[in-house]
Enzyme design. Structure first.
Site, PDB file in Angstrom:
ATOM      1  N   ALA A   1       0.762  -1.213  -0.158  1.00 41.36           N
ATOM      2  CA  ALA A   1      -0.136  -0.099  -0.136  1.00 41.36           C
ATOM      3  C   ALA A   1       0.685   1.146   0.018  1.00 41.36           C
ATOM      4  CB  ALA A   1      -0.768  -0.159   1.142  1.00 41.36           C
ATOM      5  N   LYS A   2       0.241   2.431  -0.327  1.00 35.66           N
ATOM      6  CA  LYS A   2       1.098   3.757  -0.101  1.00 35.66           C
ATOM      7  C   LYS A   2       0.054   4.658   0.138  1.00 35.66           C
ATOM      8  CE  LYS A   2       5.382   5.213  -0.215  1.00 35.66           C
ATOM      9  NZ  LYS A   2       6.410   4.170   0.187  1.00 35.66           N
TER      10      LYS A   2
END
Ligand code: NAD
Length: 421
Positions: free
Chosen positions: A110-111
């Site tokens: 994720a980011k």
């Protein structure tokens, strides 16, 4: 060679997708799994109202992209920068999936990011923005769902605010929701230096692999933030000679080696590396083209492009930053026989120690710094060896080998779990 405009060449999502497609084709990846892994699973956009110090209200745009949870909770940093875009966050989220798989830790990718200029905001404004961003994401993050961490423009303090805001909503202290926290509130010893430490380990491995000595090994580092300064410090301690350091506002050069702890000290009170007495001033853009054994881009994306790759004179390019090299530059560097330690391997020390932090938080039992470092060193060495062995056995370069190894692992798990459709 492909002809791309600089804008196309430097789109991080396109760069990620091009490497993914190439590696997937080499793997003969099943078409359905290909489609599943090519795109992020979830993209969240939030507009965050923040009360500013002057009494006005500003609205900031933030993102959280969860690329994959096939191998475990999503994991990835949060970036505060004026250049944040959805395509950038998408690319960074996918890279996190591949990175966690390369080092074989049980996380997806994720980011997150918020479009803002943290250098122009007060601590109070940053705290209010961080808390509201966290509140907007409260049902999407969590120790078993998605675990943020620091990235460019965020730090231990940001993680402490996120942990506190999340805990307030939960009505109980939940330390494992983020990593990269201060040590006294559930952070791991060694996390701050972990990415730099991992870089120093893969540099050691690369020298051994290429039969090069540490003595006389000249290193140039671009970016003197968390990753760059810790890489420079740890490599200098191991006997490497740090001859150049480039920052956004200037560069430094000393052929006898820069005293890194003295430079850290200088920067802490001067607020810049510029004006450091122990080196001569150098042009920050030229510096990365100086002759050296190892070049470490540790600032941001797209710093090695079709515009400068042919001028690089390093033997090893060790990617501290995410996505510093474009696909076109990759081809130029391959012709020049530069040995690349790709980002998804080179800078994986940070997420590996984040994994240790998450484990320690959930156990409520904390390891010594020596235990953390020993486990990190073992994982980084093993991962380097896995990637170069894969590159040799499949006759591909290190970057494609790292992608193939990672995609293979994620695809295997995805198939094993089956598609819930
Ligand atoms: P940071 O904000 O601490 O440091 C970045 C530094 O680079 C800053 O000092 C900034 O002034 C400098 N910089 C920015 N643009 C520059 C340019 N064009 N030329 C020279 N210097 C420039 O960020 P960080 O945490 O060190 O992250 C740096 C890179 O490493 C990012 O790509 C990030 O995604 C990646 N990364 C970070 C971690 C981590 O644990 N912090 C882990 C893996 C990857």
């Amino acid at each position: 060679m492909q002809t791309l405009t600089l804008e196309q060449e430097t789109n991080p999502w396109e760069a990620q997708a091009a490497r993914f497609d190439f590696a997937a084709r080499k793997l003969n990846l099943d078409e359905g799994i290909w489609k599943v892994l090519r795109y992020p699973a979830r993209e969240i956009i939030v507009h965050i109202p923040v009360g500013m110090d002057d009494g006005s209200i500003e609205v900031f745009t933030g993102y959280r992209v969860q690329h994959s949870i096939a191998r475990g909770p999503a994991k990835g940093g949060i970036r505060y920068s004026p250049d944040v875009s959805l395509d950038e966050v998408r690319a960074l989220a996918s890279w996190m999936t591949w990175k966690c798989a390369v080092v074989n830790i049980p996380f997806g990718g994720a980011k997150g990011g918020v479009i803002c200029d943290p250098k122009k905001m007060s601590q109070g404004e940053l705290e209010r923005m961080t808390r509201r961003y966290t509140a907007e994401l409260v049902e999407f993050i969590g120790p078993e769902k998605d675990v943020p961490a620091p990235d460019m423009g965020t730090n231990e303090q940001t993680m402490a605010w996120i942990m506190d805001t999340y805990s307030m909503h939960l009505r109980q202290t939940c330390t494992a929701v983020v990593t990269g926290k201060p040590v006294n509130i559930g952070g791991s010893r060694g996390r701050r230096e972990a990415t730099g430490r991992g870089i120093s380990v893969v540099c050691d491995e690369a020298l051994k692999y290429l039969g090069m000595p540490v003595e006389g090994c000249r290193v140039i580092v671009q970016g003197f933030g968390n990753v760059g300064s810790n890489s420079a410090k740890l490599l200098a301690e191991k006997g490497y000679t740090i001859i150049g350091i480039a920052e956004y506002d200037g560069g430094l050069f000393n052929s006898n080696g820069i005293d890194v702890p003295a430079l850290i000290e200088h920067r802490s009170h001067a607020g810049t590396i510029v004006g450091f007495a122990g080196a001569e001033a150098a042009d920050k853009d030229d510096l990365i083209t100086y002759p050296c054994e190892i070049l470490i881009p540790a600032a941001t994306e797209n710093v090695v492009t079709s515009r400068n790759a042919d001028r690089l004179r390093c033997k090893i390019l060790c990617e501290g930053a995410n996505g510093p090299t474009t696909t076109v530059a990759d081809e130029i560097l391959a012709d020049k026989r530069v040995f690349i330690i790709p980002d998804i391997l080179a800078n994986a020390g940070g997420v590996t120690t984040s994994y240790f932090e998450w484990v320690q938080d959930r156990m409520g039992y904390f390891w010594t710094e020596a235990e953390v470092n020993q486990r990190l060193d073992a994982i980084m060495s093993q991962s380097f060896q896995d990637v170069v062995a894969y590159a040799t056995s499949h006759a591909v370069n290190n970057r494609i080998a790292a992608y193939m190894l990672a995609i293979d692992r994620v695809a295997y798990t995805t198939k094993q779990r089956g598609i819930y459709a």
